[in-house]
Design a protein around this motif. Structure first.
Motif, PDB file in Angstrom:
ATOM      1  N   PRO A 192      32.605  46.318  52.345  1.00 54.85           N
ATOM      2  CA  PRO A 192      32.273  47.729  52.481  1.00 54.85           C
ATOM      3  C   PRO A 192      33.129  48.454  51.419  1.00 54.85           C
ATOM      4  O   PRO A 192      34.544  48.240  51.335  1.00 54.85           O
ATOM      5  CB  PRO A 192      32.435  48.179  53.724  1.00 54.85           C
ATOM      6  CG  PRO A 192      33.315  46.613  54.449  1.00 54.85           C
ATOM      7  CD  PRO A 192      33.212  45.627  53.602  1.00 54.85           C
ATOM      8  N   ARG A 193      32.651  49.779  51.041  1.00 56.63           N
ATOM      9  CA  ARG A 193      33.202  50.265  49.872  1.00 56.63           C
ATOM     10  C   ARG A 193      34.264  51.205  50.661  1.00 56.63           C
ATOM     11  O   ARG A 193      35.551  51.873  50.050  1.00 56.63           O
ATOM     12  CB  ARG A 193      32.641  51.354  49.435  1.00 56.63           C
ATOM     13  CG  ARG A 193      31.424  50.607  48.338  1.00 56.63           C
ATOM     14  CD  ARG A 193      30.666  51.727  47.607  1.00 56.63           C
ATOM     15  NE  ARG A 193      29.982  50.942  46.379  1.00 56.63           N
ATOM     16  CZ  ARG A 193      28.734  50.465  46.625  1.00 56.63           C
ATOM     17  NH1 ARG A 193      27.932  50.578  47.746  1.00 56.63           N
ATOM     18  NH2 ARG A 193      27.948  49.989  45.393  1.00 56.63           N
ATOM     19  N   THR A 194      34.375  51.301  52.003  1.00 58.80           N
ATOM     20  CA  THR A 194      35.376  52.053  52.820  1.00 58.80           C
ATOM     21  C   THR A 194      36.631  51.255  53.058  1.00 58.80           C
ATOM     22  O   THR A 194      37.509  51.839  53.665  1.00 58.80           O
ATOM     23  CB  THR A 194      34.750  52.384  54.270  1.00 58.80           C
ATOM     24  OG1 THR A 194      34.254  51.236  54.725  1.00 58.80           O
ATOM     25  CG2 THR A 194      33.915  53.348  54.237  1.00 58.80           C
ATOM     26  N   TRP A 195      36.438  49.819  52.632  1.00 55.12           N
ATOM     27  CA  TRP A 195      37.891  49.202  52.656  1.00 55.12           C
ATOM     28  C   TRP A 195      38.736  49.591  51.764  1.00 55.12           C
ATOM     29  O   TRP A 195      40.166  49.413  51.688  1.00 55.12           O
ATOM     30  CB  TRP A 195      37.646  47.694  52.313  1.00 55.12           C
ATOM     31  CG  TRP A 195      37.222  46.887  53.794  1.00 55.12           C
ATOM     32  CD1 TRP A 195      37.068  47.631  54.903  1.00 55.12           C
ATOM     33  CD2 TRP A 195      36.498  45.780  53.822  1.00 55.12           C
ATOM     34  NE1 TRP A 195      36.467  46.606  55.863  1.00 55.12           N
ATOM     35  CE2 TRP A 195      36.540  45.465  55.231  1.00 55.12           C
ATOM     36  CE3 TRP A 195      36.413  44.541  53.070  1.00 55.12           C
ATOM     37  CZ2 TRP A 195      35.826  44.236  55.794  1.00 55.12           C
ATOM     38  CZ3 TRP A 195      36.131  43.146  53.468  1.00 55.12           C
ATOM     39  CH2 TRP A 195      35.788  43.122  54.765  1.00 55.12           C
ATOM     40  N   GLY A 196      38.067  50.199  50.686  1.00 51.13           N
ATOM     41  CA  GLY A 196      38.998  50.700  49.530  1.00 51.13           C
ATOM     42  C   GLY A 196      39.953  49.903  48.907  1.00 51.13           C
ATOM     43  O   GLY A 196      39.528  48.838  48.493  1.00 51.13           O
ATOM     44  N   PRO A 213      38.332  56.963  53.017  1.00 50.45           N
ATOM     45  CA  PRO A 213      37.084  57.518  52.261  1.00 50.45           C
ATOM     46  C   PRO A 213      36.547  56.268  51.487  1.00 50.45           C
ATOM     47  O   PRO A 213      37.067  55.228  51.312  1.00 50.45           O
ATOM     48  CB  PRO A 213      37.683  58.462  51.199  1.00 50.45           C
ATOM     49  CG  PRO A 213      39.058  58.043  51.272  1.00 50.45           C
ATOM     50  CD  PRO A 213      39.566  57.439  52.678  1.00 50.45           C
ATOM     51  N   GLU A 214      35.171  56.403  51.255  1.00 52.64           N
ATOM     52  CA  GLU A 214      34.326  55.403  50.531  1.00 52.64           C
ATOM     53  C   GLU A 214      34.784  55.595  48.930  1.00 52.64           C
ATOM     54  O   GLU A 214      34.614  56.699  48.493  1.00 52.64           O
ATOM     55  CB  GLU A 214      32.959  55.735  50.898  1.00 52.64           C
ATOM     56  CG  GLU A 214      32.036  54.503  50.448  1.00 52.64           C
ATOM     57  CD  GLU A 214      30.438  54.706  51.107  1.00 52.64           C
ATOM     58  OE1 GLU A 214      30.612  54.695  52.178  1.00 52.64           O
ATOM     59  OE2 GLU A 214      29.698  54.554  50.156  1.00 52.64           O
ATOM     60  N   PHE A 215      34.975  54.509  48.634  1.00 50.56           N
ATOM     61  CA  PHE A 215      35.241  54.340  47.090  1.00 50.56           C
ATOM     62  C   PHE A 215      33.926  54.016  46.244  1.00 50.56           C
ATOM     63  O   PHE A 215      33.123  53.395  46.656  1.00 50.56           O
ATOM     64  CB  PHE A 215      36.406  53.344  46.691  1.00 50.56           C
ATOM     65  CG  PHE A 215      37.693  53.937  47.010  1.00 50.56           C
ATOM     66  CD1 PHE A 215      38.730  54.112  46.040  1.00 50.56           C
ATOM     67  CD2 PHE A 215      38.225  53.992  48.277  1.00 50.56           C
ATOM     68  CE1 PHE A 215      39.942  54.627  46.272  1.00 50.56           C
ATOM     69  CE2 PHE A 215      39.443  54.327  48.649  1.00 50.56           C
ATOM     70  CZ  PHE A 215      40.426  54.646  47.711  1.00 50.56           C
ATOM     71  N   ASP A 216      34.052  54.607  44.955  1.00 48.58           N
ATOM     72  CA  ASP A 216      32.763  54.562  44.119  1.00 48.58           C
ATOM     73  C   ASP A 216      32.791  53.199  43.297  1.00 48.58           C
ATOM     74  O   ASP A 216      32.601  52.962  42.137  1.00 48.58           O
ATOM     75  CB  ASP A 216      32.753  55.519  43.147  1.00 48.58           C
ATOM     76  CG  ASP A 216      31.194  55.660  42.581  1.00 48.58           C
ATOM     77  OD1 ASP A 216      30.191  55.290  43.167  1.00 48.58           O
ATOM     78  OD2 ASP A 216      31.122  56.166  41.593  1.00 48.58           O
ATOM     79  N   MET A 234      34.997  47.180  39.799  1.00 46.01           N
ATOM     80  CA  MET A 234      34.895  46.041  40.651  1.00 46.01           C
ATOM     81  C   MET A 234      35.710  46.450  41.872  1.00 46.01           C
ATOM     82  O   MET A 234      36.730  47.034  42.121  1.00 46.01           O
ATOM     83  CB  MET A 234      35.743  44.750  39.932  1.00 46.01           C
ATOM     84  CG  MET A 234      35.820  43.622  40.642  1.00 46.01           C
ATOM     85  SD  MET A 234      36.358  42.194  39.838  1.00 46.01           S
ATOM     86  CE  MET A 234      35.356  42.279  38.518  1.00 46.01           C
ATOM     87  N   HIS A 235      35.314  45.878  43.150  1.00 50.03           N
ATOM     88  CA  HIS A 235      35.771  46.116  44.531  1.00 50.03           C
ATOM     89  C   HIS A 235      37.203  45.286  44.626  1.00 50.03           C
ATOM     90  O   HIS A 235      37.205  44.145  44.242  1.00 50.03           O
ATOM     91  CB  HIS A 235      35.168  45.768  45.595  1.00 50.03           C
ATOM     92  CG  HIS A 235      35.133  46.193  46.814  1.00 50.03           C
ATOM     93  ND1 HIS A 235      36.578  46.267  47.297  1.00 50.03           N
ATOM     94  CD2 HIS A 235      34.638  46.963  47.951  1.00 50.03           C
ATOM     95  CE1 HIS A 235      36.902  46.751  48.506  1.00 50.03           C
ATOM     96  NE2 HIS A 235      35.516  46.976  49.009  1.00 50.03           N
ATOM     97  N   PRO A 236      38.357  45.928  44.532  1.00 52.15           N
ATOM     98  CA  PRO A 236      39.452  45.291  44.516  1.00 52.15           C
ATOM     99  C   PRO A 236      39.731  44.151  45.553  1.00 52.15           C
ATOM    100  O   PRO A 236      40.798  43.699  45.717  1.00 52.15           O
ATOM    101  CB  PRO A 236      40.801  46.385  44.533  1.00 52.15           C
ATOM    102  CG  PRO A 236      40.043  47.682  45.269  1.00 52.15           C
ATOM    103  CD  PRO A 236      38.283  47.435  44.759  1.00 52.15           C
ATOM    104  N   HIS A 237      38.915  44.103  46.626  1.00 52.36           N
ATOM    105  CA  HIS A 237      39.005  43.172  47.417  1.00 52.36           C
ATOM    106  C   HIS A 237      38.873  41.533  46.630  1.00 52.36           C
ATOM    107  O   HIS A 237      39.341  40.627  47.384  1.00 52.36           O
ATOM    108  CB  HIS A 237      37.637  43.110  48.334  1.00 52.36           C
ATOM    109  CG  HIS A 237      37.636  42.140  49.490  1.00 52.36           C
ATOM    110  ND1 HIS A 237      38.612  42.320  50.671  1.00 52.36           N
ATOM    111  CD2 HIS A 237      36.749  41.107  49.718  1.00 52.36           C
ATOM    112  CE1 HIS A 237      38.277  41.389  51.462  1.00 52.36           C
ATOM    113  NE2 HIS A 237      37.051  40.418  50.953  1.00 52.36           N
ATOM    114  N   PHE A 238      38.207  41.732  45.537  1.00 55.58           N
ATOM    115  CA  PHE A 238      38.152  40.385  44.660  1.00 55.58           C
ATOM    116  C   PHE A 238      39.427  40.363  43.859  1.00 55.58           C
ATOM    117  O   PHE A 238      39.383  40.466  42.703  1.00 55.58           O
ATOM    118  CB  PHE A 238      36.744  40.593  43.952  1.00 55.58           C
ATOM    119  CG  PHE A 238      35.674  40.742  44.725  1.00 55.58           C
ATOM    120  CD1 PHE A 238      35.330  39.933  45.721  1.00 55.58           C
ATOM    121  CD2 PHE A 238      34.821  41.773  44.272  1.00 55.58           C
ATOM    122  CE1 PHE A 238      34.152  39.969  46.557  1.00 55.58           C
ATOM    123  CE2 PHE A 238      33.453  42.045  45.010  1.00 55.58           C
ATOM    124  CZ  PHE A 238      33.159  41.050  46.129  1.00 55.58           C
TER     125      PHE A 238
END
Ligand SMILES: [Fe+2]
Ligand SMILES: [Fe+2]
Length: 399
Positions: free
Chosen positions: A101-105, A118-121, A194-198
């Motif tokens: 989720p984008r809220t993991w930021g 907050p939700e990141f774009d 890119m989602h920094p989760h990756f």
């Protein structure tokens, strides 16, 4: 529960002992705090108000400090109600979510994240589009293989070189620099989307961008070793690179740039290394080629994994090559000056036999580039015949 701070002031660490005692006691439980610090009453009262704990003060006459009773207001524990774990598997910080989720930021994998972040774009949020299990290994290898341009290249080596051959080297370097610039911009742009989760993919792309920054540096330094002006940059060359920079989808950009473009450049760089007229040109080409091999490896790794899970993606990759070919159909292709410069460099002189030899080597290079592209396409599951057709459609600008 009782906490005796003795002479320890509340602000200099006393509050940490009080906080720990309240956490252990739990919501609505009372603890007693004693101490001899003169500001204790003021400090504890202010802190309790801020943290939402109830507070009662008992002065002890004749000495500094005193005794406080604090009742845990429970705000600290209620703050973490609704918190979530960043990852798929609560037992492993290495578990990578399919659709974070984008809220993991920006929170690290394995962290506990407060509700209301907050939700990141981030645009790239699907693991399938970017992930490779090899990313962590490729990143470690890349970090270990970084080289210092100052010491890795024999900048002050003495060599004699004919003016025309030097001009040819400068033209080749000019061509390389603009291609390296595209190769820096493409991964950099996707890092930001890119989602920094990756995380590992982000790290691989960051080192890749740093590699390209270094390639730009060393090719520029080689070009300017004996000259003040660089060579020619053509409209068609830039038009070709612009199609890579404009490609919005990571997997497709990576396929066109890393698998096909950088793959083709691997052959080119080894060719330059082999026929370089001087040790500096040979060294910059060799070191860049070693880095490029990793860029190609990562492209193949994540696209291979993507195609294993989604074989229907293969025709879209093929379409991307055909679309790019159509878009560039009316452009001139490889800068004639680059072709001529490569021929002259490989020939080494204007002698007829030398030129014939250079021409033969250059044609062998074109065959090697084509072989390499076909092999990589077959590795990604394209049938031999389609691989041959697609390889022939690859940008004439080489990248
Ligand atoms: Fe490069
Ligand atoms: Fe590269």
């Amino acid at each position: 529960m009782r906490v005796d701070l003795k002479a320890l002031a509340f602000a200099e660490g006393g509050y940490l002992l009080v906080k720990r005692a309240l956490r252990q006691a739990g919501p609505d439980a009372a603890i007693v705090v004693t101490g001899t610090s003169p500001a204790l009453a003021v400090d504890v009262r202010a802190w309790c108000r801020l943290e939402g704990h109830r507070f009662e003060w008992h002065t002890t006459t004749g000495i500094h400090g005193g005794r406080a009773t604090i009742i845990n207001g429970g705000a600290d524990s209620s703050r973490w109600v609704g918190a979530s774990w960043v990852g798929d598997d609560p037992d492993s910080c290495d578990s990578v979510a399919e659709h974070p989720p984008r809220t993991w930021g920006l929170a690290a994998r394995g962290a506990t994240i407060e509700a209301g972040t907050p939700e990141f774009d981030f645009h790239i949020v699907d693991k399938l589009d970017v992930w490779s299990d090899d990313a962590a290994g490729i990143y470690r290898q890349a970090i270990g293989a970084q080289w210092n341009p100052e010491t890795a290249i024999p900048w002050s080596a003495a060599f004699a070189i004919a003016d025309d051959i030097e001009d040819a080297v400068v033209q080749i370097m000019t061509f390389l620099i603009e291609n390296e610039t595209a190769a820096l911009i493409v991964p950099s742009r996707f890092i930001a989307q890119m989602h920094p989760h990756f995380k590992e993919v982000m790290q691989v792309l960051a080192v890749q961008a740093a590699d390209e920054a270094r390639h730009i540096e060393v090719f520029t330094r080689r070009a300017r070793l004996k000259r003040n002006a660089l060579g020619l940059s053509t409209a068609s060359g830039q038009a070709s690179l612009k199609t890579l920079i404009d490609e919005p989808e990571f997997a497709i950009a990576s396929f066109l740039l890393s698998v096909l473009g950088e793959g083709t450049f691997l052959s080119l760089l080894w060719f330059i290394e082999r026929y370089a007229p001087d040790p500096v040109t040979a060294a910059v080409a060799r070191l860049a080629a070693q880095d490029e091999a990793r860029h190609v490896a990562f492209g193949l790794a994540h696209l291979g994994q993507h195609l294993t899970r989604e074989p229907d993606f293969r025709p879209r990759l093929a379409d991307a090559i055909r679309r790019r070919h159509d878009a560039l159909r009316h452009t001139a292709g490889l800068n004639a000056e680059v072709f001529d410069a490569l021929l002259l460099m490989a020939a080494g002189s204007w002698e007829h036999d030398a030129l014939r030899g250079g021409y033969g080597r250059l044609h062998q290079l074109m065959r090697d580039m084509d072989d390499g592209r076909r092999k990589r396409l077959v590795r990604l599951g394209f049938p031999e015949s389609e691989a041959a057709e697609l390889s022939a459609l690859h940008a004439r600008n080489l990248m």
